[in-house]
Design a protein around this motif. Sequence first.
Motif, PDB file in Angstrom:
ATOM      1  N   VAL A  21     -40.717  33.825  46.730  1.00 37.52           N
ATOM      2  CA  VAL A  21     -39.413  33.763  46.090  1.00 37.52           C
ATOM      3  C   VAL A  21     -39.431  32.659  45.040  1.00 37.52           C
ATOM      4  N   GLU A  22     -39.132  33.035  43.802  1.00 39.35           N
ATOM      5  CA  GLU A  22     -39.032  32.054  42.725  1.00 39.35           C
ATOM      6  C   GLU A  22     -37.568  31.893  42.348  1.00 39.35           C
ATOM      7  N   CYS A  23     -37.096  30.655  42.340  1.00 43.18           N
ATOM      8  CA  CYS A  23     -35.727  30.326  41.986  1.00 43.18           C
ATOM      9  C   CYS A  23     -35.648  30.108  40.475  1.00 43.18           C
ATOM     10  N   LEU A  24     -34.702  30.784  39.818  1.00 47.15           N
ATOM     11  CA  LEU A  24     -34.537  30.671  38.366  1.00 47.15           C
ATOM     12  C   LEU A  24     -33.110  30.216  38.062  1.00 47.15           C
ATOM     13  N   TYR A  25     -32.980  29.085  37.419  1.00 45.27           N
ATOM     14  CA  TYR A  25     -31.671  28.534  37.072  1.00 45.27           C
ATOM     15  C   TYR A  25     -31.033  29.413  36.004  1.00 45.27           C
ATOM     16  N   THR A  26     -29.895  30.005  36.334  1.00 41.62           N
ATOM     17  CA  THR A  26     -29.172  30.875  35.402  1.00 41.62           C
ATOM     18  C   THR A  26     -27.692  30.491  35.429  1.00 41.62           C
ATOM     19  N   PRO A  27     -27.335  29.393  34.771  1.00 39.03           N
ATOM     20  CA  PRO A  27     -25.958  28.887  34.836  1.00 39.03           C
ATOM     21  C   PRO A  27     -24.998  29.692  33.961  1.00 39.03           C
ATOM     22  N   CYS A  28     -24.797  30.936  34.306  1.00 40.29           N
ATOM     23  CA  CYS A  28     -23.908  31.793  33.528  1.00 40.29           C
ATOM     24  C   CYS A  28     -22.499  31.764  34.103  1.00 40.29           C
ATOM     25  N   HIS A  29     -22.354  32.279  35.294  1.00 38.20           N
ATOM     26  CA  HIS A  29     -21.052  32.414  35.943  1.00 38.20           C
ATOM     27  C   HIS A  29     -20.564  31.085  36.509  1.00 38.20           C
ATOM     28  N   THR A  30     -21.475  30.304  37.092  1.00 36.99           N
ATOM     29  CA  THR A  30     -21.137  28.973  37.607  1.00 36.99           C
ATOM     30  C   THR A  30     -22.223  27.984  37.179  1.00 36.99           C
ATOM     31  N   SER A  31     -21.908  26.726  37.241  1.00 35.48           N
ATOM     32  CA  SER A  31     -22.855  25.699  36.801  1.00 35.48           C
ATOM     33  C   SER A  31     -24.078  25.604  37.705  1.00 35.48           C
ATOM     34  N   GLY A  32     -23.966  26.056  38.947  1.00 35.28           N
ATOM     35  CA  GLY A  32     -25.095  25.979  39.874  1.00 35.28           C
ATOM     36  C   GLY A  32     -25.715  27.324  40.203  1.00 35.28           C
ATOM     37  N   HIS A  33     -25.472  28.313  39.368  1.00 33.70           N
ATOM     38  CA  HIS A  33     -25.933  29.679  39.622  1.00 33.70           C
ATOM     39  C   HIS A  33     -27.442  29.799  39.444  1.00 33.70           C
ATOM     40  N   VAL A  34     -28.084  30.533  40.365  1.00 31.13           N
ATOM     41  CA  VAL A  34     -29.510  30.836  40.257  1.00 31.13           C
ATOM     42  C   VAL A  34     -29.732  32.324  40.495  1.00 31.13           C
ATOM     43  N   SER A  35     -30.856  32.805  40.006  1.00 24.82           N
ATOM     44  CA  SER A  35     -31.340  34.149  40.299  1.00 24.82           C
ATOM     45  C   SER A  35     -32.632  33.981  41.091  1.00 24.82           C
ATOM     46  N   TYR A  36     -33.049  35.051  41.766  1.00 21.38           N
ATOM     47  CA  TYR A  36     -34.272  34.996  42.561  1.00 21.38           C
ATOM     48  C   TYR A  36     -35.203  36.128  42.162  1.00 21.38           C
ATOM     49  N   LEU A  37     -36.438  35.775  41.869  1.00 22.22           N
ATOM     50  CA  LEU A  37     -37.490  36.748  41.611  1.00 22.22           C
ATOM     51  C   LEU A  37     -38.295  36.829  42.905  1.00 22.22           C
ATOM     52  N   VAL A  38     -38.289  38.006  43.549  1.00 23.33           N
ATOM     53  CA  VAL A  38     -38.871  38.151  44.880  1.00 23.33           C
ATOM     54  C   VAL A  38     -40.037  39.137  44.832  1.00 23.33           C
ATOM     55  N   ARG A  39     -41.146  38.693  45.375  1.00 27.73           N
ATOM     56  CA  ARG A  39     -42.344  39.534  45.485  1.00 27.73           C
ATOM     57  C   ARG A  39     -42.717  39.674  46.958  1.00 27.73           C
ATOM     58  N   ASN A  40     -43.214  40.855  47.315  1.00 22.97           N
ATOM     59  CA  ASN A  40     -43.774  41.067  48.646  1.00 22.97           C
ATOM     60  C   ASN A  40     -45.271  40.835  48.513  1.00 22.97           C
ATOM     61  N   VAL A  41     -45.787  39.821  49.170  1.00 22.70           N
ATOM     62  CA  VAL A  41     -47.195  39.455  49.009  1.00 22.70           C
ATOM     63  C   VAL A  41     -48.140  40.506  49.562  1.00 22.70           C
ATOM     64  N   HIS A  42     -47.634  41.407  50.407  1.00 23.60           N
ATOM     65  CA  HIS A  42     -48.474  42.477  50.946  1.00 23.60           C
ATOM     66  C   HIS A  42     -48.681  43.616  49.949  1.00 23.60           C
ATOM     67  N   PHE A  43     -47.870  43.633  48.882  1.00 25.37           N
ATOM     68  CA  PHE A  43     -47.955  44.673  47.864  1.00 25.37           C
ATOM     69  C   PHE A  43     -47.942  44.035  46.473  1.00 25.37           C
ATOM     70  N   PRO A  44     -48.992  43.274  46.121  1.00 29.21           N
ATOM     71  CA  PRO A  44     -48.995  42.536  44.854  1.00 29.21           C
ATOM     72  C   PRO A  44     -48.960  43.438  43.619  1.00 29.21           C
ATOM     73  N   GLU A  45     -49.338  44.705  43.773  1.00 31.32           N
ATOM     74  CA  GLU A  45     -49.324  45.625  42.625  1.00 31.32           C
ATOM     75  C   GLU A  45     -47.907  46.115  42.306  1.00 31.32           C
TER      76      GLU A  45
END
Length: 129
Positions: A88-112
């Motif tokens: 899980v990678e946390c990405l700061y995206t202060p659009c809607h609120t000043s502390g808003h983040v998005s998450y980029l999520v990968r399943n390590v069992h399926f890297p493709e």
Amino acid sequence: AAASSALLLDCADAGHTLAVLSALALPPAHVHALLCTHHHWDHVGGNEELLDYLPPSTPVLGADPRIPALSRHLHHRQTIHIADTFEVECLYTPCHTSGHVSYLVRNVHFPEEAPALFSGDTLFVGTSP
């Protein structure tokens, strides 16, 4: 183990979340973290009640200290591994609120496979502190 591991994201209502887990035949013990994009009740209102049903070690993750039951504060571009399944990678995206983040999520069992992006309320630019 990959099929029985889950993350919960922006759980506004504990009862509804538990009903979805039941419909999926996924025991609450297989939930490994609660990811929170921002502090508004319609995204985190169920956090505290959900913790009564999840394993005691289940972390509540986010980047805003206003998130109820927050147990681990994440930072922009921080990557964490959860349950030997999720990256899980946390990405700061202060659009809607000043502390808003998005998450980029990968399943390590399926890297493709393409990662999933969970962006919360990023479409509401500048609408709330």
